[in-house]
Design a protein around this motif. Structure first.
Motif, mmCIF file in Angstrom:
data_model
loop_
_atom_site.group_PDB
_atom_site.id
_atom_site.type_symbol
_atom_site.label_atom_id
_atom_site.label_comp_id
_atom_site.label_asym_id
_atom_site.label_seq_id
_atom_site.Cartn_x
_atom_site.Cartn_y
_atom_site.Cartn_z
ATOM 1 N N PRO A 1 0.897 -1.100 0.089
ATOM 2 C CA PRO A 1 -0.263 -0.195 -0.417
ATOM 3 C C PRO A 1 0.775 1.432 -0.295
ATOM 4 O O PRO A 1 1.672 1.529 1.065
ATOM 5 N N GLY B 1 -4.055 1.593 -2.882
ATOM 6 C CA GLY B 1 -4.938 1.010 -1.439
ATOM 7 C C GLY B 1 -4.594 1.043 -0.670
ATOM 8 O O GLY B 1 -3.593 1.301 -0.513
ATOM 9 N N ASP C 1 -6.401 -4.165 0.214
ATOM 10 C CA ASP C 1 -7.352 -4.214 -1.279
ATOM 11 C C ASP C 1 -6.049 -4.904 -2.164
ATOM 12 O O ASP C 1 -6.240 -6.126 -2.507
ATOM 13 N N THR D 1 -5.793 -0.603 -7.485
ATOM 14 C CA THR D 1 -6.309 -1.710 -7.375
ATOM 15 C C THR D 1 -6.802 -2.460 -8.522
ATOM 16 O O THR D 1 -6.076 -3.572 -8.541
#
Length: 494
Positions: A167, A194, A198, A481
């Motif tokens: 992330p 994200g 995710d 994502t």
């Protein structure tokens, strides 16, 4: 009789250890889990004088019983060598009335090194055993540490590629630079817009995508995982709990047979699950204390029996625990339900569709092993300062979460059983957080904080951080994502 690993979601999907390691994740979305507890002769009067490598051989030969002695020797001796900055590999340090098990002496200064230094050898050996000559693509999501440790392990290992998603704004600056400066022609690092959940969700989806699997096989390529979803990552983590107990017997802090508690900072549930397996094979454990940060989904689960991921995701100073879907809990659920794949699958489908599930008819003996608590950001910072003031020792924020949760557990319950804290990262991974907690001032820069941390702690700056500031950033890709699979296909030329 060879130990059987079965998918948590399909009772007909059974494999050996090497097959489970090679696949990583079961194709039905479940996790390969041992159906029985292997017999291990844990004679701590002897083990107290054993090396880490010897304890590893004892434990791994029981769990990975389709490997030959020579294969295990090859894997162990290549993993636990001078990559670690102490021959003890995982020292136990006494601090007041707790013991910190330092799991950060490997090449990336986090506990993931303990298993990810051996996984490449287990994986390539498994491929040979199974007659597989496909390229193995390690596909993994990281909340900060797994990615770097996996890349360090797999960099330039023949016949492998590794692709890591993390992330973008969910890791520390040091963690990010450790990943983005990684060398090795087969290493690929991709930031996503994200959070970790995710990334992990989409990685799992790709593992289970039959069209993608067919496309990979047509290119003589297959996925495997470096996450604790892979038993090749999970089983080596059992070793250090056995070793820690042996070290306490050796130092005379406990007598052989005395119970100890383990407090584990917990995100994806793999590390504390390894402690559960250590108890299953005979380590005298009193309580396993599951410590969470403000993403306290596990605390609520152990308190209420309901796992509910429908809550705000919080970005904290202990980012490796910023997780709302703890993948490895599925293995414990499987055991809690008497190894019922049908019931486990039903709960996991409920989590995917409704965002929650409630456990009923669970094995109370297993549940009673666990205690749970969480520490707020303020409590975590206060704990770093308390331990420093008391012991002149600086904990990283993940360790401090565990330390704070243990302190409040001991006060609440009066349980004075000797307790080992799994110290999962060096404070040098999170220098700004550590220094700010001790001094009350933010250094404003990670590398300035490294110098300040050195002055405060007297601990040498580890090689993993030294020179990082000026290292070339080699990986700069950022994707949405929704575009993760496209990025994988591009890297692999599919």
């Amino acid at each position: 009789m060879t130990l059987v690993y079965q998918s948590t979601r399909d009772e007909n999907n059974k494999v050996t250890a090497s097959q489970a390691i090679l696949q990583g994740l079961a194709t039905d979305g479940g996790l390969f889990t041992p159906l029985t507890t292997p017999q291990v002769d844990l004679d701590f009067d002897q083990l107290k004088d054993a090396s880490y490598q010897e304890v590893a051989k004892l434990v791994l030969s029981a769990f990975l019983d389709d490997f030959t002695e020579e294969e295990l020797d090859y894997c162990i001796n290549n993993a636990y060598d001078s990559k670690f900055d102490t021959p003890v590999i995982a020292p136990v340090v006494k601090l007041g009335n707790q013991y910190n098990l330092e799991l950060f002496h490997g090449s990336t200064i986090a506990f993931k090194d303990m298993a990810l230094s051996i996984l490449p050898y287990l994986l390539t050996t498994s491929a040979k055993k199974q007659g597989v000559d496909n390229k193995i693509v390690i596909l993994t999501a990281t909340s900060g540490d797994t990615g770097k440790a996996a890349m360090a392990g797999f960099a330039d290992v023949p016949g492998t590629e590794i692709i890591v998603f993390y992330p973008k704004d969910g890791v520390s600056k040091i963690q990010e630079l450790q990943m983005t400066t990684q060398v090795g022609d087969n290493t690929h690092v991709i930031a996503i817009d994200g959070n970790f959940d995710d990334a992990q969700t989409d990685v799992k989806r790709m593992f289970n995508d039959e069209d993608l699997r067919a496309k990979l096989l047509a290119n003589k390529t297959q996925f495997s995982s470096a996450n604790s979803m892979n038993v090749g990552r999970l089983v080596p983590q059992v070793v250090y709990y056995v070793y820690a107990y042996a070290q306490l017997v050796k130092s005379g802090d406990i007598q052989n047979g005395d119970k100890v508690n383990f407090t584990v900072p917990t995100g994806n549930f793999g590390n504390i699950l390894a402690a559960y397996y250590a108890k299953a094979i005979g380590v005298p454990v009193g309580k396993l204390i599951c410590a969470s940060n403000e993403n306290n989904v596990l605390t609520d689960f152990f308190t209420t029996g309901t796992y509910d991921k429908k809550r705000d995701f919080k970005v904290t100073t202990s980012p490796s625990m910023d997780i709302l879907v703890s993948s490895n809990l599925e293995r414990l659920i499987f055991h809690l339900l008497g190894n019922s794949a049908a019931k486990t699958k039903e709960l996991m489908e409920s989590l995917a569709s409704a965002g929650e599930y409630t456990l009923t008819d669970a094995d109370q003996d297993i549940l009673n092993l666990f205690a749970a608590g969480f520490a707020t950001e303020e409590e975590t910072a206060a704990e770093i300062k308390r331990v420093y003031d008391q012991s002149n020792y600086i904990e990283d924020p993940h360790t401090a979460v565990a330390s704070a949760v243990y302190t409040s557990y001991a006060e609440r319950t009066g349980d004075n059983t000797p307790t080992v804290i799994a110290s999962t990262a060096s404070p040098y991974k999170f220098p700004r957080v550590a220094v700010a907690a001790v001094t009350g001032k933010d250094s404003g820069d990670d590398f300035k904080a490294v110098e300040e941390l050195h002055e405060l702690s007297g601990v040498a700056i580890p090689a993993a951080v030294n020179g990082l500031e000026t290292a070339e950033v080699r990986h700069k890709t950022v994707v949405a994502t929704a575009d993760m699979q496209k990025a994988v296909e591009d890297y692999l030329g599919l």
